[in-house]
Motif scaffolding. Structure first.
Motif, PDB file in Angstrom:
ATOM      1  N   PRO A 123       0.811  -1.138  -0.084  1.00 54.83           N
ATOM      2  CA  PRO A 123       0.043  -0.125  -0.070  1.00 54.83           C
ATOM      3  C   PRO A 123       0.941   1.216   0.040  1.00 54.83           C
ATOM      4  O   PRO A 123       2.029   1.186   0.454  1.00 54.83           O
ATOM      5  N   SER A 124       0.509   2.391  -0.512  1.00 54.30           N
ATOM      6  CA  SER A 124       1.089   3.464  -0.699  1.00 54.30           C
ATOM      7  C   SER A 124       0.163   4.602  -0.123  1.00 54.30           C
ATOM      8  O   SER A 124      -0.978   4.833  -0.528  1.00 54.30           O
ATOM      9  N   ALA A 125       1.066   5.673   0.210  1.00 53.57           N
ATOM     10  CA  ALA A 125       0.365   7.010   0.508  1.00 53.57           C
ATOM     11  C   ALA A 125       1.208   8.314  -0.466  1.00 53.57           C
ATOM     12  O   ALA A 125       2.546   7.779  -0.395  1.00 53.57           O
ATOM     13  N   TYR A 126       0.712   9.251  -0.848  1.00 56.60           N
ATOM     14  CA  TYR A 126       1.352  10.127  -1.303  1.00 56.60           C
ATOM     15  C   TYR A 126       0.582  11.563  -0.982  1.00 56.60           C
ATOM     16  O   TYR A 126      -0.552  11.694  -1.194  1.00 56.60           O
ATOM     17  N   ALA A 127       1.650  12.799  -1.292  1.00 60.63           N
ATOM     18  CA  ALA A 127       1.148  14.019  -1.278  1.00 60.63           C
ATOM     19  C   ALA A 127       1.848  15.000  -2.203  1.00 60.63           C
ATOM     20  O   ALA A 127       3.039  14.687  -2.397  1.00 60.63           O
ATOM     21  N   SER A 128       1.321  15.629  -3.031  1.00 55.44           N
ATOM     22  CA  SER A 128       1.598  16.786  -3.873  1.00 55.44           C
ATOM     23  C   SER A 128       1.217  18.051  -3.748  1.00 55.44           C
ATOM     24  O   SER A 128       0.031  18.000  -3.430  1.00 55.44           O
ATOM     25  N   THR A 129       1.989  19.022  -3.882  1.00 62.77           N
ATOM     26  CA  THR A 129       1.625  20.309  -3.827  1.00 62.77           C
ATOM     27  C   THR A 129       2.172  21.239  -4.999  1.00 62.77           C
ATOM     28  O   THR A 129       3.192  21.023  -5.483  1.00 62.77           O
ATOM     29  N   ASP A 130       1.218  22.167  -5.176  1.00 64.98           N
ATOM     30  CA  ASP A 130       1.512  22.986  -6.371  1.00 64.98           C
ATOM     31  C   ASP A 130       1.153  24.451  -5.983  1.00 64.98           C
ATOM     32  O   ASP A 130      -0.169  24.749  -5.320  1.00 64.98           O
ATOM     33  N   LYS A 131       2.197  25.387  -6.160  1.00 63.29           N
ATOM     34  CA  LYS A 131       1.823  26.669  -5.800  1.00 63.29           C
ATOM     35  C   LYS A 131       1.031  27.664  -7.076  1.00 63.29           C
ATOM     36  O   LYS A 131       0.237  28.644  -6.614  1.00 63.29           O
ATOM     37  N   TYR A 132       1.478  27.151  -8.159  1.00 54.55           N
ATOM     38  CA  TYR A 132       0.704  28.006  -9.328  1.00 54.55           C
ATOM     39  C   TYR A 132      -0.208  27.020 -10.174  1.00 54.55           C
ATOM     40  O   TYR A 132       0.381  25.757 -10.233  1.00 54.55           O
ATOM     41  N   PRO A 133      -1.105  27.448 -10.910  1.00 56.13           N
ATOM     42  CA  PRO A 133      -1.749  28.882 -10.727  1.00 56.13           C
ATOM     43  C   PRO A 133      -2.344  29.240  -9.674  1.00 56.13           C
ATOM     44  O   PRO A 133      -2.283  30.397  -9.512  1.00 56.13           O
ATOM     45  N   THR A 134      -2.655  28.208  -8.781  1.00 56.99           N
ATOM     46  CA  THR A 134      -3.215  28.422  -7.464  1.00 56.99           C
ATOM     47  C   THR A 134      -2.966  27.504  -6.512  1.00 56.99           C
ATOM     48  O   THR A 134      -2.912  26.228  -6.988  1.00 56.99           O
ATOM     49  N   PRO A 135      -2.529  27.915  -5.523  1.00 55.42           N
ATOM     50  CA  PRO A 135      -2.016  26.846  -4.266  1.00 55.42           C
ATOM     51  C   PRO A 135      -3.075  25.741  -4.255  1.00 55.42           C
ATOM     52  O   PRO A 135      -4.147  25.991  -3.645  1.00 55.42           O
ATOM     53  N   HIS A 136      -2.413  24.226  -4.594  1.00 56.12           N
ATOM     54  CA  HIS A 136      -3.612  23.279  -4.012  1.00 56.12           C
ATOM     55  C   HIS A 136      -2.619  21.922  -3.873  1.00 56.12           C
ATOM     56  O   HIS A 136      -1.643  22.114  -4.190  1.00 56.12           O
ATOM     57  N   TYR A 137      -3.493  21.276  -3.310  1.00 56.12           N
ATOM     58  CA  TYR A 137      -2.698  19.895  -3.021  1.00 56.12           C
ATOM     59  C   TYR A 137      -3.534  18.577  -3.266  1.00 56.12           C
ATOM     60  O   TYR A 137      -4.806  18.733  -3.775  1.00 56.12           O
ATOM     61  N   THR A 138      -2.866  17.653  -3.622  1.00 57.75           N
ATOM     62  CA  THR A 138      -3.573  16.196  -3.837  1.00 57.75           C
ATOM     63  C   THR A 138      -2.878  15.230  -2.724  1.00 57.75           C
ATOM     64  O   THR A 138      -1.657  15.164  -2.738  1.00 57.75           O
ATOM     65  N   PHE A 139      -3.858  14.741  -2.081  1.00 57.18           N
ATOM     66  CA  PHE A 139      -3.411  13.541  -1.040  1.00 57.18           C
ATOM     67  C   PHE A 139      -3.977  12.253  -1.367  1.00 57.18           C
ATOM     68  O   PHE A 139      -5.207  12.259  -1.467  1.00 57.18           O
ATOM     69  N   GLY A 140      -3.175  11.313  -1.617  1.00 61.97           N
ATOM     70  CA  GLY A 140      -3.676  10.029  -2.246  1.00 61.97           C
ATOM     71  C   GLY A 140      -3.358   8.827  -1.321  1.00 61.97           C
ATOM     72  O   GLY A 140      -2.250   8.792  -0.806  1.00 61.97           O
TER      73      GLY A 140
END
Length: 937
Positions: free
Chosen positions: A809-826
């Protein structure tokens, strides 16, 4: 843990007493000497050891326990137990019962799966354990673990029963069209040898039903000192470690009634064989001609020379097929030949093709035609000299890198020395041999090699295709007629056309350095050039011979309409494939042969730029190539049409593969079905226009004034400045300073659940996503990273160890500052279809606990230990600094945030992660995607 085998066109190849005085391993007459930098010995009980001091990385050591024990040694009722035994060594030993081993190592910063791992193949089982070496207690326990693995597994029946589900889930992950077809052609390909009935993953009937005595018998028979070696490489005191090894491992016992360790092989029958296998999920039609040949380990200078000849042959053949693939109308999707390792004492000459739809004859003939051309006319003198120069330069690079070589590279050499009797003389001896041998290797050697390997016996022809094409696939007679037709053709010798033009069409007009600032704390010099470009120089001594560089500016494909998006998105890769300056792709390949550098332009969604790597010796050539790509790009209609045709051919059966269908579906759903993120189709490929590609590319690089260049590595800050002025300060500048656009492509809000039904195997894939707006501070990124790590620890403990429902099993998190700050947690895992709902519920329950209780403190401590150990290593690598500087500059973040590492880690607490989970894993925006087999109901 993994089973160590790979597929090439679906052909599986395997990589493949109490006395305290050690004996030197026996050395055969004619053997190359073992590298004197490694301390080696054999104890009276037959146990072998290799110990080497190496400080890359500092304060780290790698332990490997190698066993000449694999699935070929299993009895019929033990099929799969060599691999199962590997698992059991992690589930209870004398000093680390039950799951205490993994728990202990995690506390010391060692990640299960990523760091501590093992593999089982047909002939070997190997365990690896990297540890910090600056803690005597950890070092002592590391040796204790290796001693336990060698002969102290507890084989607790309760743990065996729990592990059955894990191993069966690992086996499930390998199911699919490749595995189904392999089961059909494998016995015939391996001449019904022992290997054909001892696949390491084993049989369900055995894995489900075996009892402890059966696996204990395998363990007792084969885990014994005369079949084992301990390899220790790292920042350790060799004398001290050797004494500990002698004391710890000399009392290992061989069985009183010792079974003979048979060395199995695949006997050559001399006969030729034809195999044709189809499957409904096969994505293409392939053909492979395999000519098997007896071989042995490289132990003498003569055998070393023969190995070099094979490498040179393979390099020249790759170059020829590279040219062939760049024709206006390429004859195949992929094709090539080479001499490769096989299995059971064999290597092989392999000719393979991935054919375009309904063009197997054309593809196979084109591949075989080049084989026949080499048989008749051989290679040219210029081809041979070019690959010899490249081979020598690569070895010279390794020699210069001595002293900065990672410990893992040495471990690999000693593994092969013990398991396969391969020579490991060390880089100094190899360099001297190669320097003496290369001038003696002639075209006659190549011709002799072809005569030896390209024969008309022990030849297997394997055709793999789709069920729907079964009636139209060729018979053995037909394929042989195709090959005979090629043999009868009036072929012309290969012409090795080499350009003598300079790389650049025009010489740059140099600019000037106008400003220079030094950040002494980070050892970074920022230079401003007269055309407005900023250059950051980060000199390091992490590697003796490496300079990494990149450049970026704002804009990218975001500035183009949906109608032009496909052309914009492919412009960087297409232009790179056309060559640069005076050279087309083939000419450029030949020009760069022997030079150690690479340069690649790119256009992404929000930026455009260039990235590359070079050794200092070739840095000016890298600058020239960079300048050529940015100011003298080529337009190549022939190559463009080639790429378009091959791309369309590759899309023809894309929908047959369940995993591709699932990934395409995820991309579409996560983008709100935005046209730019939809699965590729032939219609989309038709939107790619050569003229638009060229114009868009030139537009994106017309103004270099907003560019930022980054150089990291073995930089001489004095000698690099004239190169910056000549090749970078001369780039065009209009001061337009365009910015990327916000395309308003967002992950959809709310709760979405979708199940995709594709594939026939009883396997499911689960992906769970939490998304939303982000507080883009560095501290939040640390919190999210910690959150996904502590969750992954719990998923491993619960879904794998407690419920035996998944393998990895895996968990992961990614973040992006542009174009608007947002995240994905999976969260993601594979499992049995009937367990999907139960395991999703368990995963969500663990997430709920994070929100209500926070993670267990012990898991936070494990995360911090692992992060600290990883950070200590990463911060002393070019790769880390290169990535860090790129990320910080593109996100407009301060460069000195690296200094906040300790403070950010200290702020990670049970309460902070609980609050982070409540905010970012609320479930307000939650997407559940599941891949299920079509025959579920």
């Amino acid at each position: 843990m993994n089973i160590n085998f790979r597929l090439k066109s679906l052909v599986i190849l395997v990589f493949t007493s109490c006395a305290l005085f050690a004996q030197t391993p026996e050395k055969q007459v004619g053997d190359l000497p073992l590298d004197p930098a490694v301390r080696t010995g054999k104890l009276p009980n037959g146990f072998t050891y290799y110990i080497r001091h190496n400080e890359e990385p500092k304060n780290r050591v790698i332990f490997y326990l190698a066993n000449k024990v694999g699935s070929v040694l299993e009895n019929e009722d033990q099929r799969g137990l060599a691999h199962f035994m590997e698992h059991m060594n992690f589930n209870g030993t004398k000093h680390f019962p039950h799951n205490e081993l993994v728990n202990y190592l995690q506390k010391e910063g060692v990640r299960f799966g990523a760091d501590i791992n093992a593999y089982t193949s047909f002939d070997e089982t190997v365990y690896q354990l990297p540890l910090p070496s600056d803690d005597p207690e950890v070092l002592k326990n590391g040796i204790e673990i290796m001693r336990d693995w060698a002969q102290e597994a507890t084989l607790d029946p309760v743990e065996i029963d729990k592990e059955r589900g894990v191993v069966l889930e690992e086996k499930r992950l390998g199911k699919g069209s490749a595995e189904r077809m392999r089961r059909q052609f494998w016995p015939q390909l391996l001449n019904n040898s022992r290997y054909s009935v001892r696949i390491p993953i084993g049989l369900d009937t055995v894995l489900d039903n075996f009892k402890r005595p059966t696996i204990a018998s395998f363990y007792h028979d084969w885990y014994r000192p005369d079949l084992q070696a301990l390899i220790i490489v790292g920042d350790v005191n060799v004398d001290q470690i050797e004494q500990i090894v002698k004391a710890k491992f000399s009392d290992l016992k061989n069985p009183q009634q010792e079974r003979v360790r048979t060395k199995y092989s695949i006997e050559l029958t001399g006969r030729n064989q034809f195999m044709e296998v189809t499957d409904k999920e096969m994505a293409s039609t392939t053909a492979e001609i395999i000519i098997k040949h007896k071989t042995g380990p490289v132990t003498t200078e003569a055998e070393y020379r023969e190995a070099i000849v094979k490498e040179l042959f393979n390099s020249m053949m790759r170059a020829r097929y590279g040219e062939l693939s760049r024709q206006a109308d390429p004859p195949f999707i992929q094709g090539g030949t080479g001499i490769e390792d096989f299995l059971g004492g064999l290597d092989m000459f392999d000719a393979s093709v991935v054919a375009k739809p309904n063009e197997l004859e054309v593809g196979l003939k084109s591949v075989w035609r080049e084989v026949e051309r080499v048989k008749r006319f051989g290679f040219t003198a210029t081809e041979l000299e070019r690959v010899k120069e490249s081979y020598f330069n690569n070895l010279e690079y390794m020699l210069r890198a001595k002293g900065k070589t990672n410990s893992q590279a040495y471990v690999s050499e000693y593994l092969n020395n013990f398991l396969k009797n391969e020579a490991a003389p060390g880089i100094d001896v190899e360099y001297k041999m190669v320097k003496a041998m290369l001038p003696t290797i002639t075209l006659a050697d190549m011709n002799k090699l072809v005569e030896t390997y390209v024969r008309n016996d022990n030849k297997d022809i394997l055709i793999l295709g789709q069920d729907k094409d079964k009636a139209t696939l060729p018979s053995e007679t037909t394929v042989n007629e195709w090959l005979k037709a090629v043999d009868a053709e009036d072929l012309k010798p290969y012409s090795d056309d080499v350009s003598s033009k300079p790389l650049l069409i025009n010489n740059p007009v140099p600019g000037k350095i106008t400003k220079e600032e030094k950040n002494s704390e980070l050892n970074i010099t920022t230079i401003t050039l007269s055309n407005g470009i900023k250059v950051l120089l980060k000199p390091t001594d992490f590697k003796n011979d490496e300079i990494m560089f990149s450049a970026f500016s704002a804009g990218g494909t975001s500035l183009y309409s949906d109608a032009d998006f496909r052309s914009a998105a492919n412009a960087g890769g297409m232009i790179h494939s056309f060559g640069a300056g005076n050279y087309n792709t083939t000419e450029l390949d030949k020009y760069l042969s022997g030079k150690q550098l690479g340069v690649q332009p790119f256009i992404s969604e929000r930026t455009q730029g260039i990235t590359g790597v070079s050794i200092p010796k070739n840095l000016e050539i890298a600058f020239q190539l960079l300048y050529a790509y940015l100011t003298e790009p080529r337009k190549d209609e022939i190559q463009f049409n080639n790429i378009i045709k091959r791309t369309k051919a590759g899309l023809a059966n894309r929908g047959n593969n369940p995993n591709i269908v699932f990934r395409d579906s995820i991309a579409a759903i996560m983008s709100g079905y935005d046209i730019r993120h939809m699965p590729p189709t032939v219609a989309m490929v038709d939107q790619i226009d050569l003229n638009k590609i060229c114009s868009i590319y030139k537009e994106r690089f017309a103004d270099a004034s907003g560019m930022t260049f980054i150089f990291v590595g073995n930089i001489d800050t004095v000698t690099i400045k004239p190169l910056l002025e000549k090749y970078i300060a001369s780039l065009p500048s209009t001061n337009s300073h365009q910015q990327a656009k916000d395309l308003a492509i967002h992950t959809p809000k709310g709760r979405i659940e979708k199940t995709i039904y594709k594939g026939s195997e009883p396997r499911a894939t689960v992906e769970l996503y939490f998304t939303g707006d982000l507080d883009s501070s560095a501290q939040v990124k640390y919190q999210l990273d910690a959150l996904k790590e502590v969750l992954e620890i719990r998923l491993l403990e619960r879904l794998r160890e407690d419920e035996s429902g998944v393998y990895s099993p895996s968990a992961y998190a990614s973040t992006d500052k542009y174009p608007t700050p947002h995240y994905t947690f999976g969260v993601g895992f594979g499992c049995a279809p009937q367990n999907v709902d139960k395991l999703i519920a368990s995963a969500l329950d663990e997430i709920a606990k994070l929100k209500t209780e926070g993670p267990p403190v012990v898991n936070i401590d494990k995360y911090k230990a692992e992060k600290q150990r990883t950070h200590e290593i990463n911060i002393k690598t070019n790769d880390w600094w290169f990535g860090y500087l790129n990320d910080q500059l593109q996100d407009n973040n301060p460069l000195n945030q690296v200094n906040d590492y300790k403070a950010n880690m200290a702020n990670i607490t049970q309460e902070s992660l609980k609050e982070t989970a409540q905010k970012y894993l609320s479930g307000k925006n939650y997407i559940k995607l599941v891949l299920m087999p079509e025959n579920k109901n």
